[in-house]
Design an enzyme around this catalytic site. Structure first.
Site, mmCIF file in Angstrom:
data_model
loop_
_atom_site.group_PDB
_atom_site.id
_atom_site.type_symbol
_atom_site.label_atom_id
_atom_site.label_comp_id
_atom_site.label_asym_id
_atom_site.label_seq_id
_atom_site.Cartn_x
_atom_site.Cartn_y
_atom_site.Cartn_z
ATOM 1 C CG ASP A 670 1.320 9.640 3.684
ATOM 2 O OD1 ASP A 670 1.069 8.689 4.436
ATOM 3 O OD2 ASP A 670 0.610 9.929 2.712
ATOM 4 C CD GLU A 745 -2.150 3.857 -0.908
ATOM 5 O OE1 GLU A 745 -3.218 3.685 -1.491
ATOM 6 O OE2 GLU A 745 -1.684 4.993 -0.659
ATOM 7 C CD GLU A 749 5.670 6.733 -2.233
ATOM 8 O OE1 GLU A 749 5.815 7.787 -2.874
ATOM 9 O OE2 GLU A 749 4.579 6.370 -1.739
#
Length: 922
Positions: A670, A745, A749
């Site tokens: 991430d 996911e 973002e």
């Protein structure tokens, strides 16, 4: 749990009389640690109907004789040719629950649930229940009152620069640090974000999008560590390693996880599977082999919850008689688009097989050095036909498997001699001893036409890829090209597979080289074979006019808001500005801290620039810069460290033995999500106070280089760690072993990172970075709407899945309509919405948003937004502004607004401005 389905074989009368034990192939669906493995296993049976004839030297002798007759088939004497009753692949789809691999992803929601009493002064006002500090109101003269100060508000709707330049500066020269970066990044007057003409009418000269961000080491206060919890045992390179790339399964953990090059998947057998092979397995999955989850009755159309490709399928295996339990595999030259897997019989052996693993490769290629090749099949050979030589020195075989699929095999011996492969059983095709040269296999669904194209490109293969690109005005082009090797390299073109979003944007020359060969990918629809060493894609209408202000596809940037919108902003802002900025940003998570910094930077910008009230935001702005400085000084709860093993900047939270800390940041999960928020916050701060840039630019650029470096030769960071320029989006998973490959996911973002570097480039005057962010946003807009955000006409995801509207978590091998933190519809859909930023209308198409809202969140849907609780309600209603800004405005402007509806990463003030910019304010 193991469920076995016996394969049914239609055997002759002679065979049915056998009573001796024999080997029967069985499909096995195994739920192992939450992973589904589909493979053949050898099963011993004495049941007459399942026994196969004994195969020995007689068959091999027969095959040796037939090998001299190229026109004849290398027929196995088993299984029988009649396949009417054969069940090699289950006719019905098994239904089973797919457990998610957490891989550092916690069950926490994407925003912290703050204790409002702790973090906010003036709680009663914030909750809309009265209090002693009234919200500002507009007087007849345009003055705002009620906050203890007078704040000048323009009576007109025109926004302007604040009259007092301190402490929020909007003009002035910029002094850069010694690590200022490339010569193309020049210091200049900062962008004036208030003037619509400064953005909407600007033109951009041709700009290379891959200029270096910076070239020096990380700041001195970021300490280097060589004790990363995941040690590099199998990737041989001194260069930075792109931790989030498709080939990570080759060097992580057991090294048996598949590598998804698309459309093929490769995995090291490592003594596993039905054949206990030690070679490299190649597979390709047909649509009817998918397994589907249960239908979801809450969604119109009852879409299935997930689909998954079988794991462990071994269509063909590149192996050698010398490979055994002593064999090892290492990875050489890991780069952005390729890596070389090397299997040796033992450590130190000069004999080896090299597998150039390249995204989109037309063949799976094995380069043998002094080994006896064995091509195996866990699906089993029906027949193999020696089909002559398409060109001198290349020997071709047609391979027919028992799943009714046809593959082509091309052998190019170094000595030019016919290798005379022999089919020694229904699972083994054996070549000569001491073979050096290449062997290639390709699946051919296009008959003679496809065979012609494969013949024409046989003998050559890609070994590495690279990307180049430029932007001129609002048109961007990028080119994927490959370095190739093999026989007759100069005169033989490559054949490579393109994904749907590539084909849509091909320029004319590339489009003219498309073939009729189409193979299904695992999670991105059908790929298309294209001839040539490069493709050029064109993206029109780049979002160059998107700035910090609200933006819409019809009106562009709304730098000037109406008086009513400004009034609403200045009523909501004072209490949100009182929040405890240091308390909400100094957290034990880079993700949550970054979200909070972004939230407050956006809030300060909104009040100062869109609300025309610089004094109101002064105190909060100073606190914001102080809070940001805590991270620049590396004094946060878990400081950053420079990891010298994989080469990147990571949180030290995971060095305590728990890699799951902070969503796996230490293991490179991430990073584009986490660091994108910091970069966006810095872009705003630097635009408001250019003097701030000198002390902070180097640190922010470090984050850009870690998550999205722009050059392949940076000694400190790999090229484009997160964003995959082949797949057209980012991968979030880092150094975690995963049978289903990388995953992502949150598409929103992902786009946030591209938007952040666009705006940071604009703020700092880095034209290359700004242009790169623009073209990334355009590519994301295309790829996300092909693969993740599914409208009615989507053809790239299974028809029984598309009504989910979003994929949920898209892996390389499966797609699951859920999240790591829960399966509520507002979670699954909402994680693809937040944060709502100026670029959101660009990447979230109106028609998609409309279809999703009607299916999920309208009043007559199963999960009406009006009944959703907590911060997700605000996310849903802010997203509604993309299609119905008036209803969205009415929700956020209501007098009895409940601030529990605002998530920890957003503010009501920004939402009101965002919606007003889309036309929602009266």
């Amino acid at each position: 749990m193991v469920v076995a389905i016996d394969s049914l074989w239609n055997l002759s009368a002679d065979h049915s009389q056998q009573t001796s034990p024999c080997v029967v192939p069985i499909w096995v669906f195994e739920l192992r640690g939450g992973l589904i493995l589909l493979e053949f296993i050898a099963h011993t049976s004495t049941e007459k109907a399942y026994c196969l004839p004994h195969v020995g030297n007689e068959v091999e002798a027969t095959l040796q004789n037939t090998a001299t007759e190229p026109a004849r088939a290398f027929e196995t004497q088993y299984p029988p040719s009649n396949s009417e009753d054969r069940l090699l692949i289950p006719e019905s789809h098994p239904v089973y629950r797919v457990a998610l691999e957490q891989d550092g992803h916690s069950s926490q929601q994407p925003f912290p649930q703050f204790d409002i009493i702790r973090f906010v002064d003036g709680l009663e006002d914030l909750l809309g229940s009265g209090g002693n500090t009234p919200a500002p109101t507009l007087t007849a003269t345009g003055q705002s009152t009620g906050t203890g100060k007078s704040h000048p508000i323009q009576a007109t709707t025109s926004a302007k620069q604040p009259e007092n330049p301190a402490p929020i500066h909007t003009a002035g020269s910029v002094t850069y640090s010694p690590q200022a970066g490339p010569s193309t990044t020049v210091a200049h007057e900062p962008v004036h974000i208030l003037s619509s003409s400064s953005v909407t009418s600007k033109t951009m000269p041709s700009q290379d999008i891959f200029q270096p961000v910076a070239t020096g080491p990380v700041p001195a206060n970021i300490k280097s560590r060589d004790d990363h919890p995941v040690q590099n045992q199998h990737a041989n390179t001194t260069n930075p390693i792109a931790t989030n790339k498709f080939y990570a399964g080759l060097f992580l953990g057991s090294q048996t996880n598949a590598t998804f090059t698309q459309p093929y998947s490769l995995a090291w057998s490592k003594g596993g599977g039905s054949l206990k092979s030690w070679g490299m397995a190649v597979s390709h999955v047909q649509p009817h082999m998918l397994a589907y989850g249960p239908p979801n009755s809450k969604i119109p159309g009852n879409p299935v919850q997930y689909y998954i490709n079988p794991i462990g399928l071994q269509s063909l295996i590149f192996s050698a008689t010398e490979l055994n339990q002593s064999s090892i595999m290492n990875v050489n030259q890991p780069k952005a688009f390729s890596a070389h897997a090397v299997i040796k019989p033992s450590e130190g052996s000069a004999k080896q097989i090299v597998f150039p693993v390249v995204q989109g490769m037309g063949y799976a290629t094995a380069v043998y050095s002094d080994l006896q090749p064995v091509i195996e099949s866990g699906v089993f050979f029906r027949k193999v036909v020696s089909a002559g030589s398409p060109r001198s020195g290349i020997f071709k075989y047609q391979v027919y498997l028992e799943d009714d699929m046809t593959w082509l095999l091309y052998a190019t011996p170094a000595d030019g001699k016919d290798p005379e492969f022999k089919l020694v059983s229904n699972s083994r095709l054996r070549g000569p001893q001491g073979f050096s040269g290449t062997i290639q296999v390709a699946k051919n669904p296009a008959g003679k036409s496809g065979e012609k194209f494969y013949d024409n490109s046989s003998g050559v293969y890609p070994v590495a890829g690279k990307i180049s690109g430029s932007v001129t005005d609002d048109v961007g082009t990028y080119t994927l090209s490959w370095k190739k090797a093999g026989k007759d390299v100069t005169g033989t073109p490559l054949i490579m597979f393109a994904l749907p979003h590539h084909v849509q944007s091909f320029d004319g020359a590339t489009k003219s080289r498309i073939t009729d060969i189409n193979l299904r990918t695992t999670t991105k629809g059908n790929s298309t074979a294209v001839i040539g060493e490069s493709w050029t894609m064109v993206e029109q209408s780049l979002p160059i006019d998107i700035g910090f202000a609200p933006w819409s596809t019809t009106q562009g940037s709304s730098n000037e808001l109406s008086a009513s919108a400004q009034h609403a902003i200045l009523q909501a802002a004072p209490q949100e500005l009182k929040q405890n900025i240091s308390g909400q940003t100094d957290l034990n998570s880079m993700y949550y801290s970054g979200k909070a910094l972004s939230k407050f930077a956006t809030l300060v910008y909104t009040v100062n620039q869109l609300g025309n009230s610089s004094d109101l935001a002064t105190d909060a702005f100073q606190k914001l810069k102080k809070s940001f400085d805590l991270f620049v000084q590396n004094k946060q709860q878990y400081p950053l460290a420079y990891d010298s093993v994989w080469k990147g900047v990571v949180s030290t939270a995971g060095y305590n033995g728990d890699l799951n800390q902070d969503f796996g940041n230490t293991a490179y999960n991430d990073h584009h999500f986490h660091y994108g928020y910091f970069i966006q916050a810095a872009a705003i701060i630097g635009s408001l106070d250019p003097s701030w840039l000198a002390a902070n630019k180097e640190w922010v650029n470090m984050l850009v280089r870690d998550a999205g470096n722009s050059v392949p030769n940076d000694p400190y960071f790999p090229f484009s760690r997160s964003f995959d320029w082949y797949n057209g989006h980012s991968w979030a998973k880092g150094l975690f072993e995963s049978f289903d490959g990388k995953d992502q996911e949150s598409t929103s973002e992902d786009t946030m990172f591209a938007y952040a570097i666009k705006m940071w480039g604009q703020t700092t005057g880095d034209a290359s970075m700004e242009a790169r962010g623009n073209i990334m946003l355009s590519i994301l807009g295309r790829s996300l709407n092909n693969y993740f955000l599914m409208e009615d006409d989507n053809v790239n995801q299974p028809a029984n899945f598309t009504a989910n509207r979003v994929t949920g978590i898209l892996f390389e091998n499966k797609v699951d309509h859920t999240t790591y933190f829960g399966a509520n519809l507002e979670y699954v859909q909402g994680i693809h919405m937040l944060p709502l930023m100026p670029h959101s209308p660009f990447t979230r198409r109106k028609e998609f948003v409309r279809q999703e809202w009607q299916a999920m969140f309208a009043e007559n849907a199963s999960t009406p937004a009006s009944k959703v609780e907590g911060g997700w309600k605000g996310v849903l209603y802010a997203n509604l502004a993309l299609i119905d800004p008036k209803s969205s405005w009415d929700f956020f402007a209501q007098s009895n607004f409940d601030y529990s509806w605002i998530d920890g990463g957003a503010t009501r003030t920004w939402y009101l401005a965002f919606i007003a910019g889309l036309g929602g304010a009266p």
